[in-house]
Scaffold this active site. Structure first.
Site, PDB file in Angstrom:
ATOM      1  N   CYS A 144       0.818  -1.224   0.000  1.00  0.00           N
ATOM      2  CA  CYS A 144       0.000   0.000   0.000  1.00  0.00           C
ATOM      3  C   CYS A 144       0.848   1.269   0.000  1.00  0.00           C
ATOM      4  CB  CYS A 144      -0.949   0.007   1.190  1.00  0.00           C
ATOM      5  SG  CYS A 144      -2.017  -1.428   1.225  1.00  0.00           S
TER       6      CYS A 144
ATOM      7  N   ASN B 127     -10.287   0.450   0.771  1.00  0.00           N
ATOM      8  CA  ASN B 127      -8.831   0.496   0.688  1.00  0.00           C
ATOM      9  C   ASN B 127      -8.410  -0.082  -0.665  1.00  0.00           C
ATOM     10  OD1 ASN B 127      -6.106  -0.150   0.835  1.00  0.00           O
ATOM     11  ND2 ASN B 127      -6.188  -0.943   2.927  1.00  0.00           N
TER      12      ASN B 127
ATOM     13  N   HIS C 223      -3.014   7.265   2.878  1.00  0.00           N
ATOM     14  CA  HIS C 223      -3.571   5.967   2.502  1.00  0.00           C
ATOM     15  C   HIS C 223      -4.917   5.774   3.204  1.00  0.00           C
ATOM     16  CE1 HIS C 223      -4.079   1.892   1.493  1.00  0.00           C
ATOM     17  NE2 HIS C 223      -3.619   1.364   2.602  1.00  0.00           N
TER      18      HIS C 223
END
Ligand code: UT7
Length: 315
Positions: free
Chosen positions: A108, A272, A242
């Site tokens: 990520c 996400n 994020h």
């Protein structure tokens, strides 16, 4: 380096929390409160590269450039459609560019690792414009029977055009190798000489450990990168981070002493999206009318590796 264009693409198909209630034992209220997600986009037919290419073309249009102007393509992803060619090579073909292209995997945090890499290439002085893309088809690697992970993730892609300039004020990257908190095993392989157990290539995550790592690293990284840029946290106009869990963002904001209104949030719409999450957020913020030239943006991401990264950009 400076960012001269942004773009993003999300697939049309939307899966709501109510849809997930039909698939696993979960509840809309639990997902909203514990994670902050209301719906997410899922790709039925777009490959990771299809989404990356669409985001890239949007960023090029925003920058007023064409694929021929691009000197390098970097794609951050953990969901490459093929191990070879790279997703970046597929994107190059799909948008009709002719430059070198390669993937970067730092889960990520990958988009910020790729952005930092782009700056190094620009600093050589031979490249003018680099496409930096985060593209993920996370739905391919989610265990759709595991309620602790399947409610969190979504698919999409975001891209920026990184060009020569002086608006990338500071950056830092962090890796602490190990798979005890977060891992996605590779496919079993074809070797007749290998007798080991093979794990399913889906996301295995210790949610609480990831959560603790995320909050502490976000705070530490943003404070450190701000110091590196010679500014204080109070001088940051926007936090583009994020989108993993709304509670991670609110805890981090509180510990940083920053106003939550400065944190861009779109997790409720997309969940996400791993390496795509940060460039999608940046693309949406850029289109929101809230960004002014000269604004200071702090970006922060964290994820598997374990890894984290942060940077300070002047818009
Ligand atoms: O991009 C990669 C980085 N990843 C992350 O940042 C993820 C970070 N971690 C998190 O966001 C959170 O830890 C999760 C959202 C994954 C989990 O939330 P939590 O508040 O930490 O829940 P938990 O794991 O402590 O579980 C609490 C309870 C458990 O039930 P019991 O044992 O108390 O009866 C879980 O079984 O919640 C249960 N649970 C659920 N209940 C309804 C777990 N998932 C669900 C669900 N629906 N989807």
């Amino acid at each position: 380096m400076q960012i001269t264009g942004t773009g993003f693409f999300v697939p049309e198909k939307e899966i709501t929390n109510a849809d997930l209630e039909q698939m696993v034992e979960t509840a809309d209220e639990w997902i909203r409160q514990r994670v902050g997600v209301e719906r997410r986009r899922i790709s039925e037919a777009y490959t990771t590269a299809d989404m990356g290419a669409r985001a890239a073309l949007a960023a090029l249009e925003d920058a007023g450039l064409s694929p021929a102007d691009i000197d390098l393509i970097l794609v951050a992803t953990v969901t490459a459609d093929t191990l070879c060619p790279s997703t970046a090579a597929w994107v190059q073909q799909k948008i009709g560019a002719a430059c070198p292209a390669f993937d970067i995997n730092s889960a990520c945090s990958g988009f910020l690792f790729a952005l930092d890499t782009a700056e190094s290439f620009l600093a050589r002085g031979t490249y003018e414009n680099i496409l930096v893309i985060g593209a993920e088809r996370v739905s391919r690697i989610v265990d759709w029977t595991d309620r602790a992970t399947c409610v969190i993730f979504g698919d999409g892609a975001g891209a920026v055009v990184a060009s020569r300039g002086d608006r990338f004020l500071a950056s830092l990257l962090y890796t602490k190798g190990g798979d005890d908190v977060l891992k996605i095993p590779n496919f079993g392989g074809s070797s007749p000489f290998y007798k080991g157990e093979t794990e399913r290539p889906v996301i295995h995550m210790d949610g609480q450990e990831t959560f603790k790592f995320a909050v502490s690293k976000m705070v530490e990284d943003i404070e450190a990168v701000a110091e590196k840029a010679g500014i204080s946290v109070s001088e940051i106009d926007h936090f583009v981070c994020h989108q993993a869990n709304i509670r991670i963002l609110t805890y981090a904001a509180k510990r940083l002493g920053a106003d939550m209104d400065k944190f861009f949030v779109n997790i409720e719409k997309y969940g996400n999206t791993s390496a795509a999450s940060l460039p999608i957020a940046l693309g949406e913020l850029a289109r929101s009318g809230r960004l002014r030239r000269g604004d200071v943006i702090a970006c922060s991401a964290f994820g598997g590796g374990l890894s984290s990264a942060a940077c300070i950009i002047k818009w």
